[in-house]
Enzyme design. Structure first.
Site, PDB file in Angstrom:
ATOM      1  N   LYS A  85     101.799  53.020  10.069  1.00 56.94           N
ATOM      2  CA  LYS A  85     100.923  52.664  11.194  1.00 56.94           C
ATOM      3  C   LYS A  85     100.599  53.912  12.028  1.00 56.94           C
ATOM      4  CE  LYS A  85     103.800  49.265  12.447  1.00 56.94           C
ATOM      5  NZ  LYS A  85     104.644  49.067  11.255  1.00 56.94           N
ATOM      6  N   THR A  86     101.634  54.687  12.357  1.00 52.74           N
ATOM      7  CA  THR A  86     101.395  55.914  13.136  1.00 52.74           C
ATOM      8  C   THR A  86     100.535  56.878  12.324  1.00 52.74           C
ATOM      9  OG1 THR A  86     103.594  55.633  14.084  1.00 52.74           O
ATOM     10  CG2 THR A  86     102.531  57.766  14.439  1.00 52.74           C
ATOM     11  N   ASP A 130     102.731  52.708  20.341  1.00 55.35           N
ATOM     12  CA  ASP A 130     103.637  52.119  19.351  1.00 55.35           C
ATOM     13  C   ASP A 130     104.415  50.979  20.011  1.00 55.35           C
ATOM     14  OD1 ASP A 130     104.761  51.866  16.894  1.00 55.35           O
ATOM     15  OD2 ASP A 130     106.041  53.642  17.025  1.00 55.35           O
ATOM     16  N   THR A 179     105.521  45.729  14.894  1.00 55.92           N
ATOM     17  CA  THR A 179     106.149  45.041  13.761  1.00 55.92           C
ATOM     18  C   THR A 179     106.122  43.537  14.013  1.00 55.92           C
ATOM     19  OG1 THR A 179     108.259  45.346  14.888  1.00 55.92           O
ATOM     20  CG2 THR A 179     107.720  46.921  13.148  1.00 55.92           C
TER      21      THR A 179
END
Ligand code: ADE
Length: 352
Positions: A85-86, A130, A179
């Site tokens: 994702k990052t 995040d 998540t």
């Protein structure tokens, strides 16, 4: 209009220093600011292996945004940890030709943290948050008008003189990662124009990722050695790269190994208690608990978490998705159950 409690004065001006990582999209700048683990990250769509559908969707939106000279719409990326994702947020910044500002929701404790980040944004920049499901309520409420109308509503003054001041923001892209998409409030979720799930990787993509990382680390591995790491990495690139480094350690200590083969991979991963399916000690502990103590289940998540001394949210979003993906665990309305494949894997089929 959201009423928030952030106050800006000279003495209390936003200071995101230390809470934010500023990353330039150009590779040279990235290397300067990113950690060593990050050196294996792909930096553009072309180098990013796997997640074909995700890339297809994002490429279209990036091309369209560039064509219109606009900021990319806000993007929510969700899925288990370690799937990129990052990395994808950094790729988006690179492809858009803008800087990425990286932060994490738990670092945005005080209203002024998010205010500082938003006020420092340059046109079309990308702000990556995040663990966005952990955003404090005040920060979340500041984000609503910022995302929707590019407006920051600040409460200034006290008592009788208290009033709301609106500040215009430049166009920007918020990339949120989580998540636990289900833990996001719906007003926040609804403000993302693009919402994309990252999937576990296919074996052939993982093998290609290991080959690429080996090449970057100047290691020579046989195809079978790459495949063995790919098989044992829980379908997760971050783990593949980590396992590759552990294999490299063993090869370094042995010395004299020009080429790393599957046998060495097997020995190294046995040492780290990563089994042939990629299960680690905590996966096996969970399955063993269900089998030994509860005959395989069903058992409620909270009972499992209490018995193993783990956090139930972590079990649910980190450990269980992989066990379900390999078909060793089922979630049922009455609780978690070990499947027949799970029993066979642990060599306990006879106990049913
Ligand atoms: N390293 C980690 N994730 C990767 C990916 N998706 N593609 C290429 N290299 C990677």
């Amino acid at each position: 209009m959201a009423i928030v409690s952030s106050k800006i004065s000279k003495a209390d001006s936003p200071t995101p220093k230390g809470r934010e990582r500023l990353v330039h999209a150009e590779p040279i700048e990235q290397e300067r600011t990113l950690s060593r683990e990050d050196s294996l990250r792909p930096s553009c769509f072309e180098d990013y292996i796997g997640q074909t559908e995700l890339k297809q969707v994002l490429k279209i939106s990036v091309t369209a945004a560039l064509g219109r000279g606009e900021a990319l719409d806000h993007v929510l990326l969700y899925g288990p940890p370690g799937l990129g994702k990052t990395t994808m947020a950094l790729v988006l910044a690179k492809e858009l030709g803008v800087k990425a500002r990286l932060t994490s929701a738990p670092a945005l404790e005080r209203p002024r943290d998010i205010v500082g980040l938003l006020m420092n944004l340059q046109p079309r920049e990308l702000l990556f948050v995040d663990e966005i499901h952990r955003l404090p309520k005040v920060a979340e409420e500041l984000l609503y008008p910022a995302m929707e109308d590019r407006r920051l509503d600040l409460n200034v003054g006290k008592g009788n003189t208290a009033r709301t001041r609106s500040v215009d923001l430049p166009p920007f892209t918020l990339v949120g990662a989580t998540t636990r998409a289900g833990a996001l409030s719906s007003p926040l979720r609804d403000r993302f124009g693009l919402s994309q799930r990252l999937e576990f990787y296919r074996l052939k993509d993982l093998q290609a990722i290991v080959e690429r990382a080996a090449c970057l680390l100047k290691l020579s591995l046989t195809n079978d050695a790459c495949l063995e790491i790919a098989r044992r990495c829980r379908s997760t690139p971050r783990i593949a790269n980590r396992l590759l480094k552990r294999v490299r350690d063993v090869a370094t200590v042995r010395g004299g190994m020009n080429v790393i083969d599957a046998q060495l991979v097997d020995e190294a991963l046995e040492l780290h208690r990563v089994d042939r399916k990629g299960l680690d000690a905590s996966d096996r502990r969970l399955l063993e608990f269900l089998l030994k103590v509860h005959g395989g289940g069903p058992v409620g998540l909270d009972t499992i978490a209490a018995a193993l001394g783990e956090d139930s949210a972590t079990l649910e979003s980190v450990v269980e998705p992989f066990l379900m993906q390999v078909g060793f665990l089922n979630r049922t309305p009455r609780g978690r159950v070990v499947t027949e494949a799970g029993r066979i894997h642990l060599g306990r089929l006879d106990k049913k």
